[in-house]
Design a protein around this motif. Structure first.
Motif, PDB file in Angstrom:
ATOM      1  N   ALA A  84      36.507 -10.009   3.790  1.00  0.00           N
ATOM      2  CA  ALA A  84      35.171  -9.443   3.594  1.00  0.00           C
ATOM      3  C   ALA A  84      34.899  -8.323   4.593  1.00  0.00           C
ATOM      4  CB  ALA A  84      34.119 -10.540   3.758  1.00  0.00           C
ATOM      5  N   LYS A  85      34.214  -7.301   4.128  1.00  0.00           N
ATOM      6  CA  LYS A  85      33.686  -6.247   4.981  1.00  0.00           C
ATOM      7  C   LYS A  85      34.753  -5.633   5.888  1.00  0.00           C
ATOM      8  CE  LYS A  85      29.063  -8.252   4.813  1.00  0.00           C
ATOM      9  NZ  LYS A  85      28.587  -7.247   3.824  1.00  0.00           N
ATOM     10  N   PHE A 104      28.031 -11.576   7.321  1.00  0.00           N
ATOM     11  CA  PHE A 104      29.468 -11.810   7.370  1.00  0.00           C
ATOM     12  C   PHE A 104      29.738 -13.267   7.014  1.00  0.00           C
ATOM     13  CE2 PHE A 104      33.569 -12.839   9.147  1.00  0.00           C
ATOM     14  CZ  PHE A 104      34.311 -11.693   8.939  1.00  0.00           C
ATOM     15  N   PRO A 105      30.633 -13.547   6.058  1.00  0.00           N
ATOM     16  CA  PRO A 105      30.853 -14.929   5.627  1.00  0.00           C
ATOM     17  C   PRO A 105      31.619 -15.723   6.693  1.00  0.00           C
ATOM     18  CG  PRO A 105      32.333 -13.448   4.478  1.00  0.00           C
ATOM     19  CD  PRO A 105      31.412 -12.581   5.268  1.00  0.00           C
ATOM     20  N   ALA A 152      28.558 -19.563   5.027  1.00  0.00           N
ATOM     21  CA  ALA A 152      27.231 -18.954   5.038  1.00  0.00           C
ATOM     22  C   ALA A 152      27.319 -17.591   5.716  1.00  0.00           C
ATOM     23  CB  ALA A 152      26.236 -19.852   5.766  1.00  0.00           C
ATOM     24  N   GLY A 153      26.344 -16.752   5.447  1.00  0.00           N
ATOM     25  CA  GLY A 153      26.303 -15.434   6.068  1.00  0.00           C
ATOM     26  C   GLY A 153      25.834 -15.516   7.498  1.00  0.00           C
ATOM     27  N   VAL A 171      30.971   0.966  15.269  1.00  0.00           N
ATOM     28  CA  VAL A 171      30.398  -0.360  15.518  1.00  0.00           C
ATOM     29  C   VAL A 171      29.525  -0.728  14.329  1.00  0.00           C
ATOM     30  CG1 VAL A 171      29.014  -1.791  17.062  1.00  0.00           C
ATOM     31  CG2 VAL A 171      30.427   0.040  18.010  1.00  0.00           C
ATOM     32  N   PHE A 172      29.798  -1.893  13.756  1.00  0.00           N
ATOM     33  CA  PHE A 172      29.140  -2.346  12.533  1.00  0.00           C
ATOM     34  C   PHE A 172      28.666  -3.774  12.760  1.00  0.00           C
ATOM     35  CE2 PHE A 172      30.044  -3.851   7.933  1.00  0.00           C
ATOM     36  CZ  PHE A 172      28.720  -3.606   7.545  1.00  0.00           C
ATOM     37  N   THR A 173      27.377  -4.017  12.520  1.00  0.00           N
ATOM     38  CA  THR A 173      26.794  -5.337  12.787  1.00  0.00           C
ATOM     39  C   THR A 173      26.140  -5.912  11.531  1.00  0.00           C
ATOM     40  OG1 THR A 173      24.717  -4.335  13.548  1.00  0.00           O
ATOM     41  CG2 THR A 173      26.392  -4.800  15.222  1.00  0.00           C
TER      42      THR A 173
END
Length: 305
Positions: free
Chosen positions: A47-48, A253-254, A263-264, A247-249
């Motif tokens: 993911a992501k 995120f699973p 859960a996220g 930088v990614f927040t």
């Protein structure tokens, strides 16, 4: 076969890393009894961008279009919603196992010549674990007949064990921020009004590119880190060639909780890059690969505190 192909594991002492066959990316890292890199399941596409190798360019190419010595190139639009090409050509292909030992893994793949990419480039990555944490060596070579520009990045999500991301503090070696609009450059880099130096992540929503990443210590390495309230931290170090960091927040995120349920959760990606978004058009900090000449770059992750 699992979505990520085979899952390779390397171990030394209290350091343990997992790497995916498909994409060649980092699928988790533990050191000192604490998770340092977000893991992901081998049964699902990461993911992501989790753990991805970003080559032969990181981040985005506007409209997938760029020019090489006057010849227009059109890449596949791998970010179709925004109409861009994103994160290179090797995220979803199987990598070849070159060598494997208890604490060391070598994988290789070729970004083949194809529409939008005119010269084949071979990328060989060596992952090593030991007392100093995780080391990543990347050797790149132009297999074609003419020079080609190149950029490299990686997409780990950093953790300090089970400490929530909002409880961490962020330090970056960056001195500038690249203005972005729709995640593409919207002007030249601007000096940071306030450096990220022990900056609380709580309340920060980032998907930003930062430049001017330079060593501040005598060992000549660029260093970014997240630190927990107890003083323990996870540090990403890199050679000065990685002068950029994204930088990614994300808030979703699973992640598997203590009960195993998915859960996220908030997460923080600290992505070392050799060049900024849309560098194939701007030319900023691209590496020129000459046929037959190899380039070698290093970065890694280690526990601190």
């Amino acid at each position: 076969m699992d979505a990520c192909g085979e899952r390779f594991v390397i171990v030394s002492g209290d350091s343990r890393a997992e790497v995916d066959e498909v994409g060649g990316g980092l699928a988790g890292f533990v050191q000192g009894g604490r998770v340092r890199v977000e893991p992901h399941s081998p049964t699902a596409r990461p993911a992501k961008g989790s753990g991805a190798v970003l080559a032969p360019w990181p981040n985005r190419v506007r409209g997938g279009r760029w020019s090489l010595r006057g010849a227009r190139q059109q890449l596949a639009l791998t970010e179709p919603g925004a109409g861009n090409a994103i994160h290179g050509l090797l995220r979803h292909v199987p990598w070849t196992l070159v060598d494997r030992a208890g604490d060391r893994l070598v994988l290789a793949a070729v970004a083949a010549a194809q529409p939008g990419w005119p010269q084949p480039v071979r990328i060989r990555i060596t992952y090593t674990v030991g007392a100093g944490g995780l080391g990543v060596e990347t050797e790149v070579e132009n297999l074609g007949s003419a020079p080609v520009p190149f950029g490299l990045g990686f997409h780990p999500y950093l953790r300090v064990g089970d400490v929530p991301a909002d409880d961490l503090e962020l330090t970056l070696a960056a001195r500038t921020r690249l203005p972005l609009r729709d995640q593409l450059p919207d002007g030249p880099p601007e000096p940071l009004e306030r450096p990220f130096a022990g900056t609380p992540l709580a309340g920060l929503e980032l998907d930003d590119a930062f430049g001017g990443c330079v060593p501040v210590e005598g060992d000549g390495l660029v260093r970014h880190r997240v630190v927990a309230p107890d003083g323990g931290g996870t540090e990403l170090w890199a050679e000065p060639a990685f002068g950029w960091v994204q930088v990614f927040t994300p808030a979703d995120f699973p992640r598997h909780g203590p009960d195993g349920a998915l859960a996220g959760a908030r997460a923080v990606a600290v992505e070392p890059m050799t060049c900024p978004p849309d560098a194939l058009n701007s030319g900023t900090d691209l590496i020129e690969l000459i046929p037959g000449e190899a380039q070698v770059l290093h970065w890694g992750i280690t526990a601190t505190g």
